[in-house]
Structure formats: structure tokens, C-alpha cells
Write a protein that holds these residues in place. Sequence first.
Motif, PDB file in Angstrom:
ATOM      1  N   ARG A  66       0.823  -1.210   0.000  1.00 38.85           N
ATOM      2  CA  ARG A  66       0.000   0.000   0.000  1.00 38.85           C
ATOM      3  C   ARG A  66       0.860   1.264   0.000  1.00 38.85           C
ATOM      4  NH1 ARG A  66      -5.688   1.189   2.738  1.00 38.85           N
ATOM      5  NH2 ARG A  66      -5.778   3.414   2.344  1.00 38.85           N
ATOM      6  N   ARG A  67       1.966   1.224   0.763  1.00 38.31           N
ATOM      7  CA  ARG A  67       2.849   2.395   0.786  1.00 38.31           C
ATOM      8  C   ARG A  67       3.403   2.689  -0.598  1.00 38.31           C
ATOM      9  NH1 ARG A  67       4.265   0.918   5.992  1.00 38.31           N
ATOM     10  NH2 ARG A  67       5.899  -0.490   5.297  1.00 38.31           N
ATOM     11  N   ARG A  68       3.720   1.627  -1.354  1.00 33.27           N
ATOM     12  CA  ARG A  68       4.263   1.843  -2.696  1.00 33.27           C
ATOM     13  C   ARG A  68       3.187   2.309  -3.681  1.00 33.27           C
ATOM     14  NH1 ARG A  68       7.103  -2.477  -6.954  1.00 33.27           N
ATOM     15  NH2 ARG A  68       6.816  -1.112  -8.761  1.00 33.27           N
ATOM     16  N   TYR A  69       2.057   1.636  -3.658  1.00 37.44           N
ATOM     17  CA  TYR A  69       1.070   1.859  -4.731  1.00 37.44           C
ATOM     18  C   TYR A  69       0.011   2.907  -4.378  1.00 37.44           C
ATOM     19  CZ  TYR A  69       2.996  -2.070  -7.297  1.00 37.44           C
ATOM     20  OH  TYR A  69       3.827  -2.896  -8.001  1.00 37.44           O
ATOM     21  N   HIS A  70      -0.268   3.054  -3.100  1.00 35.30           N
ATOM     22  CA  HIS A  70      -1.312   4.008  -2.710  1.00 35.30           C
ATOM     23  C   HIS A  70      -0.769   4.964  -1.646  1.00 35.30           C
ATOM     24  CE1 HIS A  70      -4.452   1.970  -5.034  1.00 35.30           C
ATOM     25  NE2 HIS A  70      -3.931   0.835  -4.603  1.00 35.30           N
ATOM     26  N   GLY A  71       0.481   5.353  -1.798  1.00 36.04           N
ATOM     27  CA  GLY A  71       1.139   6.187  -0.797  1.00 36.04           C
ATOM     28  C   GLY A  71       0.722   7.649  -0.843  1.00 36.04           C
ATOM     29  N   ASP A  72       0.085   8.071  -1.921  1.00 32.90           N
ATOM     30  CA  ASP A  72      -0.315   9.477  -2.046  1.00 32.90           C
ATOM     31  C   ASP A  72      -1.533   9.736  -1.165  1.00 32.90           C
ATOM     32  OD1 ASP A  72      -1.144  11.972  -2.711  1.00 32.90           O
ATOM     33  OD2 ASP A  72      -1.393  11.588  -4.865  1.00 32.90           O
ATOM     34  N   PRO A  73      -1.346  10.518  -0.076  1.00 32.48           N
ATOM     35  CA  PRO A  73      -2.485  10.714   0.840  1.00 32.48           C
ATOM     36  C   PRO A  73      -3.652  11.460   0.189  1.00 32.48           C
ATOM     37  CG  PRO A  73      -0.632  12.159   1.419  1.00 32.48           C
ATOM     38  CD  PRO A  73      -0.148  11.250   0.332  1.00 32.48           C
ATOM     39  N   ALA A  74      -3.399  12.136  -0.924  1.00 30.91           N
ATOM     40  CA  ALA A  74      -4.470  12.911  -1.573  1.00 30.91           C
ATOM     41  C   ALA A  74      -5.503  12.011  -2.232  1.00 30.91           C
ATOM     42  CB  ALA A  74      -3.879  13.872  -2.602  1.00 30.91           C
ATOM     43  N   ILE A  75      -5.067  10.819  -2.677  1.00 25.34           N
ATOM     44  CA  ILE A  75      -5.983   9.895  -3.360  1.00 25.34           C
ATOM     45  C   ILE A  75      -5.949   8.570  -2.616  1.00 25.34           C
ATOM     46  CG2 ILE A  75      -6.523   8.716  -5.527  1.00 25.34           C
ATOM     47  CD1 ILE A  75      -5.092  10.939  -7.022  1.00 25.34           C
ATOM     48  N   GLN A  76      -7.030   8.250  -1.924  1.00 25.27           N
ATOM     49  CA  GLN A  76      -7.033   7.058  -1.085  1.00 25.27           C
ATOM     50  C   GLN A  76      -8.157   6.101  -1.464  1.00 25.27           C
ATOM     51  OE1 GLN A  76      -4.906   5.831   1.596  1.00 25.27           O
ATOM     52  NE2 GLN A  76      -3.673   7.063   0.198  1.00 25.27           N
ATOM     53  N   PRO A  77      -7.795   4.813  -1.645  1.00 21.61           N
ATOM     54  CA  PRO A  77      -8.819   3.812  -1.965  1.00 21.61           C
ATOM     55  C   PRO A  77      -9.590   3.394  -0.717  1.00 21.61           C
ATOM     56  CG  PRO A  77      -6.683   2.754  -1.761  1.00 21.61           C
ATOM     57  CD  PRO A  77      -6.446   4.230  -1.529  1.00 21.61           C
TER      58      PRO A  77
END
Length: 281
Positions: A66-77
Amino acid sequence: MGVGVRRIVPLTLGWEDLPKSVSVEGAPERERLREPVPGVLLECDGGWLLLDTGFNTALITDLALRRRYHGDPAIQPVLPGPGEPLGEALAGAGVDMADIHAVAVSHLHNDHAGGLKHFVGRVPVHIQRAELDYGMSAPPGPGGSPEGSPEKNGIYRVDFDDPRIDWRIADGDGEIAPGVTAVLTAGHTPGHQSFVVSLDESVGGGGFVFAFDAADLTENIDREVAVGGRINAGPEVSVEQIRKLKRIAAARGYRLVPGHDPVAWPALTAELAASAVRGQP
Ligand SMILES: [Zn+2]
């Protein structure tokens, strides 16, 4: 008139918390939305066709990934629950994963192509050549991920770089199943496609145009304003694709459905659940 689609079941495979500017060019950065992640089940002559597959849950539930692929706090799944959203959504529709005879992806963004892993080696997967070529231009292994690469643009090669996937590659518009036509709407991504779905006369005829990310919100359609997320394309490219879809919908008398609208998507889901298109013959 040929044979059309007999049932349409919109699926919600999760949500995304993100700035509205991702969906609407020029929207204020601080304005945020929780947008549904769409999939569409279509009962065609010959079996069920699935349009789009949602997230790859492993990249969300595994904290290191998750840190690698969804690390951008602006866009969260946001996942609907602890299980596989696709399997749970299909179960809710009374459809088994094994009943799906073909899949098509609008594009390779992680919220659309992440569920392809369920179909490798089993069913044909329809995609535009320009999309697959762009996706496969990503660095193959971990580590190398320069700015401007597909991974930086939300396209994760791990979702679709599997030699067992039975790709059916298109160069532009074409019928992919009886009553279902893919329409190239590049701009959001290099080979994005939308889908024109014609209903069978036995369920009343008519149809829908599913824009997916060629038009995220109703606002994109009504105001003819570009989607904010685009790869190698200016806003005018996105606007032209929105107009193209509006022309197709108007010419056929079909409804144009945006891909990620927090109001329109659940409303369409409820409407079809209550109609013959979803229900009994
Ligand atoms: Zn997208």
C-alpha cells in the motif's frame, strides 16, 4: 436489429477519496469527493460480460504494498469490506465468477484493472492496443519508476502484465459482444475506451453509453468540462471525447452514464435493480 443485452447490473467495487480536480478540470484543490469505483455486468447472448474489475485488493490490504502503490495521501482507496469486492458484488447480483465469459477494461488505471487477476487463463479480455502498449511501457520490476511513467500515473503493471491473460486487442471502435460496442475515447489515458450497450427488444430496447473515465461526473457531461486526470492529452481532447459520447447517445436515444459520479451511479444502480433490465424476463 440484432440480439441485445438482456440485463445490466451496475457494481460498486469500492470508493476513492480524492480531490474533485482529478475529475473536473479546474475544480478547487481542497474540494474533495468520495467517488464510487464502477463495474458493469452485462448479460449478453453467450454469457455474462464484465466491464472493469475494480482494485487489486492486495495492493491495499498489504501495508508495505500500500505504501508503494497508494502512498499518495491525496488519493485514497476505500474497500467495501474485508473480502474481495468483485466476488462480493457478483454474489450480490447472483452471478458466480465462473459465469463470466468475457471481460473488457475501459483502461488500465488501478481502480479498473486491479481485478484482472481473477480472470487470467480463463476468459478473453478486451482492451485497446494503445492502452496495453502504454501500460506495458512501465518498468517491469520494483524500484525503477521514473516520473511520468505509467506507475506514477496510477497504472500498475502488476495488475495486467501476466502472460496468461487472453487479450483481445482492438484498434478503435468495434463490437465486443452482441449489443456491446467499444468506443475509443483516448485522453484520460492513451487508449481509454467507453461502451455503447444496446438492450434487447425483449426487455424493452433502448440502451446506455457507459463513459467510464472519459466523463467521471455528470458535471463533465452537462458542462462539457474536461476530466482533470489525463495522460499526454490537453483538456480539449477530453472535451472532444465527451462531445463524441454525447453525440452517440443522442443519435440512439441512449442515456450517457458518467463513470464515477457519487449521485448518478448509486441512482442508476437502484433504478436498474427495480427494472426489468435487472429483474425477471
Ligand atoms: Zn481512470
